[in-house]
Design a protein around this motif. Sequence first.
Motif, PDB file in Angstrom:
ATOM      1  N   VAL A  59     -10.330 -55.441 100.719  1.00 48.58           N
ATOM      2  CA  VAL A  59     -10.451 -56.540  99.754  1.00 48.58           C
ATOM      3  C   VAL A  59     -11.773 -56.424  99.007  1.00 48.58           C
ATOM      4  N   MET A  60     -11.678 -56.247  97.694  1.00 52.30           N
ATOM      5  CA  MET A  60     -12.920 -56.161  96.903  1.00 52.30           C
ATOM      6  C   MET A  60     -13.364 -57.557  96.476  1.00 52.30           C
ATOM      7  N   THR A  61     -14.598 -57.870  96.810  1.00 48.86           N
ATOM      8  CA  THR A  61     -15.181 -59.155  96.409  1.00 48.86           C
ATOM      9  C   THR A  61     -16.395 -58.834  95.546  1.00 48.86           C
ATOM     10  N   LEU A  77      -7.903 -56.417  94.486  1.00 47.87           N
ATOM     11  CA  LEU A  77      -9.038 -56.598  93.570  1.00 47.87           C
ATOM     12  C   LEU A  77      -9.310 -58.094  93.421  1.00 47.87           C
ATOM     13  N   ALA A  78     -10.303 -58.564  94.132  1.00 43.87           N
ATOM     14  CA  ALA A  78     -10.570 -60.006  94.118  1.00 43.87           C
ATOM     15  C   ALA A  78     -12.031 -60.290  93.789  1.00 43.87           C
ATOM     16  N   GLY A  79     -12.602 -59.426  92.964  1.00 41.58           N
ATOM     17  CA  GLY A  79     -14.015 -59.609  92.611  1.00 41.58           C
ATOM     18  C   GLY A  79     -14.209 -60.386  91.325  1.00 41.58           C
ATOM     19  N   GLY A  80     -13.111 -60.658  90.610  1.00 38.37           N
ATOM     20  CA  GLY A  80     -13.222 -61.333  89.308  1.00 38.37           C
ATOM     21  C   GLY A  80     -13.634 -62.792  89.470  1.00 38.37           C
ATOM     22  N   ALA A 130      -3.876 -56.652  91.616  1.00 44.58           N
ATOM     23  CA  ALA A 130      -4.682 -57.801  91.195  1.00 44.58           C
ATOM     24  C   ALA A 130      -4.438 -58.995  92.108  1.00 44.58           C
ATOM     25  N   VAL A 131      -5.411 -59.885  92.134  1.00 44.72           N
ATOM     26  CA  VAL A 131      -5.298 -61.056  93.003  1.00 44.72           C
ATOM     27  C   VAL A 131      -4.331 -62.096  92.427  1.00 44.72           C
ATOM     28  N   ASP A 132      -4.074 -62.006  91.123  1.00 46.81           N
ATOM     29  CA  ASP A 132      -3.431 -63.172  90.513  1.00 46.81           C
ATOM     30  C   ASP A 132      -1.946 -63.037  90.197  1.00 46.81           C
ATOM     31  N   SER A 164     -22.848 -60.672  86.483  1.00 49.67           N
ATOM     32  CA  SER A 164     -21.424 -60.902  86.777  1.00 49.67           C
ATOM     33  C   SER A 164     -20.818 -59.617  87.299  1.00 49.67           C
ATOM     34  N   PRO A 165     -19.682 -59.745  87.990  1.00 48.85           N
ATOM     35  CA  PRO A 165     -18.997 -58.552  88.476  1.00 48.85           C
ATOM     36  C   PRO A 165     -18.719 -57.597  87.310  1.00 48.85           C
ATOM     37  N   ASN A 166     -18.894 -56.292  87.555  1.00 52.37           N
ATOM     38  CA  ASN A 166     -18.857 -55.332  86.437  1.00 52.37           C
ATOM     39  C   ASN A 166     -17.463 -54.770  86.137  1.00 52.37           C
ATOM     40  N   GLY A 167     -16.440 -55.580  86.360  1.00 57.13           N
ATOM     41  CA  GLY A 167     -15.082 -55.153  86.027  1.00 57.13           C
ATOM     42  C   GLY A 167     -14.406 -54.519  87.231  1.00 57.13           C
ATOM     43  N   PRO A 195     -13.304 -68.367  94.651  1.00 55.92           N
ATOM     44  CA  PRO A 195     -12.468 -67.169  94.453  1.00 55.92           C
ATOM     45  C   PRO A 195     -11.051 -67.572  94.044  1.00 55.92           C
ATOM     46  N   LYS A 196     -10.452 -66.803  93.150  1.00 53.28           N
ATOM     47  CA  LYS A 196      -9.120 -67.173  92.642  1.00 53.28           C
ATOM     48  C   LYS A 196      -8.092 -67.285  93.762  1.00 53.28           C
ATOM     49  N   GLY A 197      -8.242 -66.431  94.769  1.00 53.20           N
ATOM     50  CA  GLY A 197      -7.268 -66.400  95.859  1.00 53.20           C
ATOM     51  C   GLY A 197      -7.185 -67.682  96.670  1.00 53.20           C
ATOM     52  N   GLY A 251     -12.264 -65.294  87.397  1.00 45.39           N
ATOM     53  CA  GLY A 251     -11.204 -66.191  86.971  1.00 45.39           C
ATOM     54  C   GLY A 251     -11.697 -67.290  86.048  1.00 45.39           C
ATOM     55  N   THR A 252     -12.497 -66.898  85.054  1.00 44.48           N
ATOM     56  CA  THR A 252     -13.107 -67.924  84.191  1.00 44.48           C
ATOM     57  C   THR A 252     -12.062 -68.711  83.405  1.00 44.48           C
ATOM     58  N   ARG A 253     -10.941 -68.031  83.062  1.00 47.80           N
ATOM     59  CA  ARG A 253      -9.925 -68.749  82.274  1.00 47.80           C
ATOM     60  C   ARG A 253      -9.289 -69.861  83.086  1.00 47.80           C
ATOM     61  N   LEU A 254      -9.188 -69.645  84.371  1.00 39.73           N
ATOM     62  CA  LEU A 254      -8.575 -70.651  85.231  1.00 39.73           C
ATOM     63  C   LEU A 254      -9.556 -71.788  85.518  1.00 39.73           C
ATOM     64  N   GLY A 255     -10.837 -71.475  85.361  1.00 38.25           N
ATOM     65  CA  GLY A 255     -11.861 -72.509  85.514  1.00 38.25           C
ATOM     66  C   GLY A 255     -12.028 -72.996  86.943  1.00 38.25           C
ATOM     67  N   LYS A 301     -18.018 -55.164  98.673  1.00 40.93           N
ATOM     68  CA  LYS A 301     -18.478 -55.823  97.442  1.00 40.93           C
ATOM     69  C   LYS A 301     -18.537 -54.849  96.275  1.00 40.93           C
ATOM     70  N   GLN A 302     -18.200 -55.324  95.102  1.00 43.33           N
ATOM     71  CA  GLN A 302     -18.331 -54.503  93.912  1.00 43.33           C
ATOM     72  C   GLN A 302     -19.719 -54.694  93.308  1.00 43.33           C
ATOM     73  N   GLN A 303     -20.015 -53.887  92.293  1.00 40.37           N
ATOM     74  CA  GLN A 303     -21.332 -54.021  91.678  1.00 40.37           C
ATOM     75  C   GLN A 303     -21.367 -55.075  90.572  1.00 40.37           C
TER      76      GLN A 303
HETATM   77  P1  UTP Z   1      -8.999 -60.307  84.999  1.00 38.49           P
HETATM   78  O1  UTP Z   1      -9.150 -59.288  83.940  1.00 38.49           O
HETATM   79  O2  UTP Z   1      -7.881 -61.275  84.849  1.00 38.49           O
HETATM   80  O3  UTP Z   1     -10.395 -61.067  85.150  1.00 38.49           O
HETATM   81  O4  UTP Z   1      -8.899 -59.556  86.390  1.00 38.49           O
HETATM   82  P2  UTP Z   1     -10.814 -62.329  86.014  1.00 38.49           P
HETATM   83  O5  UTP Z   1     -12.286 -62.234  86.181  1.00 38.49           O
HETATM   84  O6  UTP Z   1     -10.021 -62.465  87.278  1.00 38.49           O
HETATM   85  O7  UTP Z   1     -10.418 -63.580  85.125  1.00 38.49           O
HETATM   86  P3  UTP Z   1     -11.005 -64.129  83.733  1.00 38.49           P
HETATM   87  O8  UTP Z   1     -10.734 -63.047  82.719  1.00 38.49           O
HETATM   88  O9  UTP Z   1     -12.484 -64.375  83.941  1.00 38.49           O
HETATM   89  O10 UTP Z   1     -10.234 -65.372  83.502  1.00 38.49           O
HETATM   90  C1  UTP Z   1      -7.800 -58.795  86.785  1.00 38.49           C
HETATM   91  C2  UTP Z   1      -7.990 -58.439  88.241  1.00 38.49           C
HETATM   92  O11 UTP Z   1      -9.168 -57.677  88.442  1.00 38.49           O
HETATM   93  C3  UTP Z   1     -10.041 -58.324  89.348  1.00 38.49           C
HETATM   94  C4  UTP Z   1      -9.645 -59.780  89.330  1.00 38.49           C
HETATM   95  O12 UTP Z   1     -10.043 -60.423  90.528  1.00 38.49           O
HETATM   96  C5  UTP Z   1      -8.136 -59.663  89.161  1.00 38.49           C
HETATM   97  O13 UTP Z   1      -7.530 -59.348  90.381  1.00 38.49           O
HETATM   98  N1  UTP Z   1     -11.440 -58.129  88.913  1.00 38.49           N
HETATM   99  C6  UTP Z   1     -11.811 -58.413  87.657  1.00 38.49           C
HETATM  100  C7  UTP Z   1     -12.343 -57.654  89.840  1.00 38.49           C
HETATM  101  O14 UTP Z   1     -11.996 -57.415  91.019  1.00 38.49           O
HETATM  102  N2  UTP Z   1     -13.619 -57.480  89.424  1.00 38.49           N
HETATM  103  C8  UTP Z   1     -14.039 -57.752  88.169  1.00 38.49           C
HETATM  104  O15 UTP Z   1     -15.227 -57.553  87.871  1.00 38.49           O
HETATM  105  C9  UTP Z   1     -13.101 -58.234  87.256  1.00 38.49           C
END
Ligand code: UTP
Length: 408
Positions: A146-148, A96-99, A233-235, A201-204, A109-111, A101-105, A177-179
Amino acid sequence: MKLEEAKEVLKQHGQEQLLRFYGELGEKEQEELLAQIESLDFSLLKNLSKKDHAEERGKLEPLAAVEIAEIEEKREEFKSVGLDAIRAGKVGAVLLAGGQGTRLGLDRPKGVLNVGLTKELYLFECLIRNLMDVTKEAGVSVPLYVMTSEKNHEDTVGFFKEHTYFGYPPEDVLFFKQQMAPSVDYEGKIYLEEKGKISLSPNGNGGWFSSMAGSGVLEDVKKRGVEWLNVFAVDNVLQRIADPCFIGATIKSGCASGAKVVSKAEPQERVGVLCLEDGKPSIVEYYEMTDEMIHSCTDKGELSYRFGVILNYLFRVDKLEEIMNRYMPVHIVEKKIPYLDEAGNPVKPEEPNGYKFETLVLDMIHELDDCLPYEVVREREFAPIKNRTGVDSLESARELMRKNGIEL
Ligand code: UTP
C-alpha cells in the motif's frame, strides 16, 4: 545547511519568501526549515515554463485490445494460467493510496471514505473484499503493498489496524511511503504551509516502483518471488484486483505489461487512450487527440482509438527494474493548495490556487516494449470516486455498486 547558504540558494531560484517567518521560529524549527530547503528539488520548477505547450508526441497509431467477446471465449484458459501464477506466489498487488483526493474534499485518506448508506462500508474495505474474492478462490493470499504519503501514512496504517485489516492477513499487507514535491502558486513561488514548513504534496503516482525500491519493500517482493505486480487506484470501488483472467491473458500474450481498458462511452469522452507511439505502447490524453483521431473508425465502424485506461495495470517486475531509473515526464497539475498568506494566516482555498508536480504511472507504459490492452465491462469494473456529486462521484459509484448487487 546554514542560513546564509539557504538565502543564497533561494535567491538564485527567486524563492526568498520561504524565509519570511524565519526570525519568528524557535531554534529547532529553524533547523528543520533549513533542512527542508536543502532537500528541495528546484529543477522541478523548470517544468513550469513547459506548462502551456503539450509535449511533442511521436507517431500515434491504434493498438488493438483483447476484447470482451474473445475473453469470454478463452476465459477458462486465461483464468487457469492466472490462478496458477497466483498459487505459485508470483503475483502481488499495489494499492496507490498516496493521493490527496482534493476533488473529493476529504481531509483524510480517500480509502477511509464510507460509501455505505445503511451500514459502514469503507472504500479500503471494498477493495480488500474484491481482492479476497480472488484469494479465496485461489486458496492463497496475495501480498498487498500500500503506497501512502507523508501526509496520510499514519492515518492509513492506523485505519487498517483499527479495522483488523478487514479480514486480510496482516503479514501480507505492507505499507510504504511515496516521495513529496513542493507546491507553487501561479507565479511559481513555493508555498509555505506553516511558518517553518514548506508546502509539500505527494509527487504523483508515477514514482510508485522507485518508492518501493527506496523504502525497502521491493526486497519483500523479491523474497517472496513475486514476478508480476498489479497496480491499481484507491478510488475505483468496483475494480477487480489480481484478476486471474487478466493475469492469465497478459502472461499468455508474452507482453511485459497489461492494462485494463474500457470502450469509450462516446468519441469525446475524457479518458486517456491506449495506443502505439513510435511503435511502443503509450497513453494519449483526450486533449492531445486531434479531431481526426477522435472520430477515426475501423472497417467495422468502431472507433480506432477506442480503449480508455482505468488505472489498473499489470507489470513484470524484472522489466520495472530495468526502467526504474529512467526519466519520467513531470506533469503540472492545477490544485487547491492550503497555504500561509503573507501575514502568516492559514488559508484553505475553495478554488484551485496553484500547481503541484506529478509523475504518472501511465507514462511507465511507454517505457516498456509492449502492453496488452484488456477490455473489461465498464458497468462491472469501473466506478471511480473522484468528486462528491455528478460524473465519477460517490453518487454515481453507489448507483453502480447497487447495480452490481452490493448492499449499501
Ligand atoms: P488522482 O489522479 O485521482 O489524484 O489519483 P488524487 O490525489 O487521488 O485526487 P485529486 O486529483 O486531488 O482529487 C489516482 C490514483 O493515484 C493515487 C491516488 O491515491 C489514486 O489512487 N495517487 C495520486 C498517489 O498514490 N499518489 C499521488 O501523488 C497522486
